[in-house]
Design an enzyme around this catalytic site. Structure first.
Site, PDB file in Angstrom:
ATOM      1  N   SER A   1       0.976   4.010  -2.930  1.00 48.20           N
ATOM      2  CA  SER A   1       0.596   5.397  -2.645  1.00 48.20           C
ATOM      3  C   SER A   1       1.709   6.368  -3.017  1.00 48.20           C
ATOM      4  CB  SER A   1       0.231   5.559  -1.170  1.00 48.20           C
ATOM      5  OG  SER A   1       1.361   5.410  -0.320  1.00 48.20           O
TER       6      SER A   1
ATOM      7  N   GLY B   1       0.810  -1.209   0.000  1.00 45.33           N
ATOM      8  CA  GLY B   1       0.000   0.000   0.000  1.00 45.33           C
ATOM      9  C   GLY B   1       0.845   1.261   0.000  1.00 45.33           C
ATOM     10  N   TYR B   2       1.899   1.251   0.799  1.00 47.76           N
ATOM     11  CA  TYR B   2       2.790   2.404   0.868  1.00 47.76           C
ATOM     12  C   TYR B   2       3.477   2.641  -0.478  1.00 47.76           C
ATOM     13  CZ  TYR B   2       6.337   5.596   2.724  1.00 47.76           C
ATOM     14  OH  TYR B   2       7.131   6.694   2.954  1.00 47.76           O
ATOM     15  N   ALA B   3       3.991   1.555  -1.085  1.00 49.43           N
ATOM     16  CA  ALA B   3       4.662   1.694  -2.371  1.00 49.43           C
ATOM     17  C   ALA B   3       3.704   2.216  -3.433  1.00 49.43           C
ATOM     18  CB  ALA B   3       5.254   0.353  -2.797  1.00 49.43           C
TER      19      ALA B   3
END
Length: 250
Positions: free
Chosen positions: A158, A154-156
């Site tokens: 976003s 999710g972080y990557a």
């Protein structure tokens, strides 16, 4: 050094309570800007406020839960009336879990806080900038705007989205005098990277790849922040600027 002088400018900095956001807020104040610092858990007498006012500039603290769309929209509508000159979209979150088991609730949270909320806030605050023909928008991207990372899908996603959003907004808004850029911090010693710092194997492998030979400090982002917020970057648009000790060049 008048190109970097921010005297008389008003800056909104999200995620200003600690770490990179705190360093960015203080750097802008040291360059002459007044600061509105936003965080979900901002204290009544926050450290960032004390550091900003110590430079002789004014500070106003605002709380906002970036997982709450209505709260973000309300903040945007309120702050747009203040017509800030600089918007630093730094608030973010990270959730670590292998992709095969990554809960969709965590995915939604990270995408919401890291990508959707910054867009909604910027959309509101950019309108007065576009009307007057000037303004600076800076997003906090990541090394994972260029790479995939491990256990942080999710972080990557976003932060890759932030890189794309930076370019998309720059394409539309540069003709109207609004510069949109991003800073991609490297491995900075903050709460977000504490799990990596505490893992001897991961920490060692990270340090071995950084040509500068050390973890970054939040203060290492100060110069890039002032540059992108100042007249020195008036012909810089759609750039994702790494501040990474050479990581991407390795």
């Amino acid at each position: 050094m008048s190109l970097f002088d921010l005297t008389g400018r008003l800056a909104v900095v999200t995620g200003a309570r600690r770490g990179i956001g705190l360093a960015m807020a203080v750097a802008l104040a040291e360059a002459g800007a007044d600061v509105i610092g936003v965080s979900a858990q901002l204290e009544d007498d926050p450290q960032v406020g004390r550091l900003v006012t110590a430079t002789g500039r004014s500070f106003e603290g605002r709380r906002c839960d970036f997982t709450d769309r209505d709260a973000v929209l309300a903040l945007g509508a309120d702050l747009a009336e203040r017509e800030p000159d600089i918007v630093i979209n730094n608030a973010g979150t990270i959730r670590r879990q292998p992709a095969a088991d990554h809960a969709l609730e965590l995915w939604d949270e990270v995408i919401g806080v890291n990508l959707s909320a910054p867009f909604a806030l910027t959309q509101a605050l950019a309108r007065p900038m576009l009307e007057r023909g000037s303004g600076k928008v800076v997003f906090t991207a990541s090394l994972l705007s260029f790479q995939g990372g491990i256990n942080v899908p999710g972080y990557a996603a976003s932060k890759s989205g932030i890189a794309g959003l930076t370019k998309a907004l720059a394409n539309e808004w540069a003709p109207h005098g609004v510069n949109v850029n991003a800073i991609a911090p490297g491995y900075i010693a903050t709460d977000n990277t504490q799990a990596l710092q505490d893992d001897p194997d991961r920490s060692r492998s990270i340090l071995e790849r950084i040509p500068a030979g050390r973890w970054g400090r939040a203060s290492d982002l100060a110069g890039a922040t002032v540059f992108l917020a100042s007249a020195a970057s008036d012909y810089v648009d759609g750039v994702v600027l790494p501040v990474d000790g050479g990581w991407l060049g390795r």
